[in-house]
Design an enzyme around this catalytic site. Structure first.
Site, mmCIF file in Angstrom:
data_model
loop_
_atom_site.group_PDB
_atom_site.id
_atom_site.type_symbol
_atom_site.label_atom_id
_atom_site.label_comp_id
_atom_site.label_asym_id
_atom_site.label_seq_id
_atom_site.Cartn_x
_atom_site.Cartn_y
_atom_site.Cartn_z
ATOM 1 N N ASP A 164 -10.110 -6.637 -0.176
ATOM 2 C CA ASP A 164 -9.368 -5.909 0.854
ATOM 3 C C ASP A 164 -8.894 -6.959 1.866
ATOM 4 O OD1 ASP A 164 -8.238 -3.838 2.288
ATOM 5 O OD2 ASP A 164 -10.062 -2.645 2.380
ATOM 6 N N LYS A 211 -9.480 1.169 -5.721
ATOM 7 C CA LYS A 211 -10.142 0.679 -4.506
ATOM 8 C C LYS A 211 -10.985 1.793 -3.898
ATOM 9 C CE LYS A 211 -6.159 1.645 -1.466
ATOM 10 N NZ LYS A 211 -5.063 1.080 -0.661
ATOM 11 N N HIS A 212 -12.036 1.478 -3.131
ATOM 12 C CA HIS A 212 -12.511 0.208 -2.611
ATOM 13 C C HIS A 212 -13.925 -0.001 -3.157
ATOM 14 C CE1 HIS A 212 -9.728 2.073 0.298
ATOM 15 N NE2 HIS A 212 -9.321 0.859 0.588
ATOM 16 N N HIS A 214 -11.805 -1.530 9.153
ATOM 17 C CA HIS A 214 -10.778 -2.280 9.884
ATOM 18 C C HIS A 214 -11.308 -2.768 11.232
ATOM 19 C CE1 HIS A 214 -8.291 0.036 7.046
ATOM 20 N NE2 HIS A 214 -7.424 -0.949 7.158
ATOM 21 N N ARG A 271 3.982 2.789 3.004
ATOM 22 C CA ARG A 271 4.705 1.701 3.682
ATOM 23 C C ARG A 271 6.218 1.829 3.510
ATOM 24 N NH1 ARG A 271 0.142 0.884 6.335
ATOM 25 N NH2 ARG A 271 -1.465 -0.208 5.133
ATOM 26 N N ASP A 293 0.866 -1.180 0.000
ATOM 27 C CA ASP A 293 0.000 0.000 0.000
ATOM 28 C C ASP A 293 0.902 1.228 0.000
ATOM 29 O OD1 ASP A 293 -2.906 -0.826 0.442
ATOM 30 O OD2 ASP A 293 -1.941 -1.924 2.058
ATOM 31 N N ARG A 330 -7.326 10.325 1.755
ATOM 32 C CA ARG A 330 -6.884 9.279 0.824
ATOM 33 C C ARG A 330 -7.662 9.343 -0.488
ATOM 34 N NH1 ARG A 330 -7.802 3.955 3.978
ATOM 35 N NH2 ARG A 330 -6.675 3.033 2.203
#
Length: 647
Positions: free
Chosen positions: A381, A295-296, A308, A172, A164, A265
């Site tokens: 995901d 995404k998503h 999450h 990351r 990601d 985002r």
């Protein structure tokens, strides 16, 4: 070795050789997207390498050779290709002891290499918290080692290594790799291409805003070109580190200021603007040889629960979905996106069953495949997220995702259980072998398209020549220069005159760096202001009031200020009470000004990483004129498209 196993190995090796040879031949012949070889054509729902002439290190897949390769694989190998898992450690074979213990606890093996071999994995996802991403050279070495393991095990199919790396709020991989502005910052730059007046603007200065429907075609194209440029740079650096799939761009349209998981985002709240930027980034990533992932799906932009930790419910009607949420995904498909990631959200208007979209056949197959015509890879995901685990057990989720139409199963919480469950579903007839092979073929086509069957493209990349190079770092600053949005400047406090060497205090919130390699933002902002001629210092909030007197201005950085009482609101009020002019700098969501007292000037940066802090410093000192425009409205304060400049 048995004759049957030996014969299967020879057939598999022959099929692999055929795939590689076909890829090299098609590339050498110059057959690109849309050629007579059956390659993808933009607009037909099939993945594309980018605009003609890009010549990325991708290949037009030889489907006949790939089918022969699939036919030579065992069922266990085919099922393994569906899974993309995390693995702990900086090294494929020699992780630190704590990482080896974590692998042993979760997977029953000590190394990433053993994990790939045991489960015949199709891919590995890199995380900083799994200690996969220390520095570019280490990442490249890890990638090369994992590819060597895959080449020598079972079917010999290369891995699709992914991460990601959205940039902005999600990264990351950190410095010395290039860190670029995030999606909403690019949305603010995109908005700067429009002309006209916003109306209702608060503060002095000339407005760069317009009504949402009014755009200038030439400037708009230039702005989307910058989004594509950012993705091209990001993709080139990922490819140099051996990473060939990025879970970006975000195609969600953020129309809910309370959205806890999307926010900055997203490129913004205008579906057409988001669609243009998504398509631009798809072409940028894939032009660099990296699979983009929109995404998503079917859209996560108007939720108030983080998937999450819970199961969000999307309340849009079917008509609202078609107007607001569908356009960016349709644009991604038409741009030839390699992959689409599903959302763990319930969307009653699209499927009244109560199943999350990841497990919904009406959504994945009925809408994404049939309505939008998408023919690439559908990736879930992460399956360890709470949103997909509330209704069904971890043994059922991967099976139901495949039945819904997904291809890649990302990061299940218990890889062994998930792998066994899919095998058992095939043996029981719940999933057919043909259904498994359908997904495996799509995954192999993606790998072939991105050049992974060519050994030259699985070696450790030329990191020194491509990652974090001066040209990329300069480009990041150039792109960021057009993103900072001046929201208010009623007394024309800004720009500060660096020739007068004004004293400036910087204080406020210092959130953790997304990559762990930048910031803290108040210190970075103070340092950059000093480099531009100010006498700037950073102070903790507890010291700000005492340190404020004698400064020309106090810059207060805020981060996602909630409604009601909050320490950030208290800080702004107390600094205002000193009588020193306050410049509010909203360093994440641009909604903060609506929840705080009006200040002498207000800015939105959309990200708190170094590249955006440098851009903000240049705006504060007048080194550049602010041109960014709000890609979302700030309810009760500023309309979509609002932005001031210095006139």
């Amino acid at each position: 070795m048995s004759y049957q196993a030996s014969r299967r190995s020879l057939l598999t090796a022959a099929a692999l050789a055929a795939v590689s040879a076909a890829g090299v031949a098609s590339y050498a012949a110059g057959r690109g997207p849309g050629g007579e070889d059956g390659g993808p054509r933009p607009g037909d729902g099939r993945p594309d390498d980018g605009r003609p002439g890009d010549r990325p290190p991708g290949r037009a897949p030889d489907r006949a050779a790939l089918r022969r390769l699939v036919a030579g694989m065992t069922l266990e190998e085919k099922v393994g290709q569906l899974f993309v898992s995390r693995a702990y450690g900086h090294s494929a074979t020699d992780p630190d002891p704590a990482d080896a213990e974590q692998n042993q606890k979760l997977f029953g093996v000590r190394t990433a290499a053993e994990l790939v071999s045991r489960y015949h994995l199709g891919g590995i996802i890199y995380f900083s918290w799994a200690h996969n991403t220390r520095d570019p050279q280490q990442i490249a070495e890890l990638s090369a080692a994992l590819q060597r393991v895959a080449a020598g095990a079972g079917s010999g199919v290369p891995l699709l290594l992914s991460t990601d790396q959205e940039h902005g709020a999600v990264a990351r991989i950190g410095k010395p790799a290039t860190l670029l502005p995030g999606a909403m910052a690019l949305g603010a730059r995109h908005g700067a291409g429009a002309t006209g007046g916003t109306g209702g603007a608060s503060g002095a200065g000339s407005s760069t805003g317009s009504s949402p429907g009014s755009t200038d075609t030439g400037s708009d194209s230039a702005a989307t070109a910058e989004a594509r440029r950012a993705a091209r740079i990001a993709g080139a650096e990922l490819a140099a580190m051996g990473i060939r799939q990025d879970y970006a761009p975000v195609a969600d349209v953020n129309v809910n200021p309370a959205n806890p998981v999307i926010g900055v985002r997203s490129f913004g709240s205008d579906p057409q603007a988001v669609a243009a930027l998504v398509a631009a980034q798809v072409r940028g990533y894939q032009g660099a040889g990296v699979a983009a992932t929109a995404k998503h799906f079917p859209g996560h932009g108007d939720t108030e629960t983080d998937s999450h930790v819970g199961l969000p419910v999307m309340r849009h009607s079917r008509a609202q979905w078609e107007e607001l949420d569908e356009p960016p995904f349709r644009a991604a498909v038409e741009a030839g996106v390699d992959a689409v990631m599903t959302a763990h959200i319930v969307f009653p208007a699209l499927d009244p069953s109560g199943d999350p979209a990841t497990l919904s056949r009406p959504i994945v197959t009925g809408i994404l495949r049939e309505r939008l015509g998408f023919r690439g890879v559908v990736v879930t995901d992460a399956l360890d997220m709470a949103g997909v685990r509330q209704k069904y057990g971890d043994d059922r989720v991967p099976v139901l995702a495949l039945k819904a139409g997904c291809d890649q199963l990302l990061n299940p919480p218990d890889l062994g259980l998930a792998h066994r469950s899919v095998l058992a579903a095939v043996e029981a007839g719940e999933l057919t072998r043909a259904r498994i092979e359908e997904s495996v073929l799509r995954i192999l086509e993606l790998k072939a398209r991105r050049g992974l069957f060519d050994a030259a493209h699985t070696a450790a990349g030329r990191t020194d020549a491509l990652v974090g190079i001066p040209a990329h770092l300069t480009a990041a600053d150039e792109i960021a220069a057009g993103t900072t949005t001046l929201l208010a400047n009623p007394v024309k406090l800004l720009p500060l005159d660096p020739a007068a060497a004004p004293r400036v205090l910087v204080t406020g919130t210092d959130p953790a760096s997304p990559s762990g390699t930048t910031g803290p933002p108040t210190a970075v902002l103070a340092r950059e202001l000093t480099a531009l001629g100010c006498r700037a210092t950073a102070a903790a909030p507890a010291r700000a009031v005492a340190a404020a007197p004698g400064n020309a201005a106090v810059l207060v950085c805020t981060y996602n200020v909630p409604e009601g009482d909050d320490p950030q609101r208290t800080l702004v009020e107390e600094v205002l009470a000193t009588g020193v002019p306050v410049v509010l700098v909203a360093i994440r969501n641009p909604y903060d000004p609506a929840r705080l007292p009006a200040c002498a000037a207000e800015l939105a940066t959309y990200t708190w990483t170094d590249v955006e802090m440098r851009a903000a410093a240049r705006v504060v000192t007048g080194a550049v004129r602010p041109t960014g425009r709000l890609p979302v409205p700030v309810p009760g304060r500023y309309p979509l498209g609002h932005g001031l400049s210095y006139g």
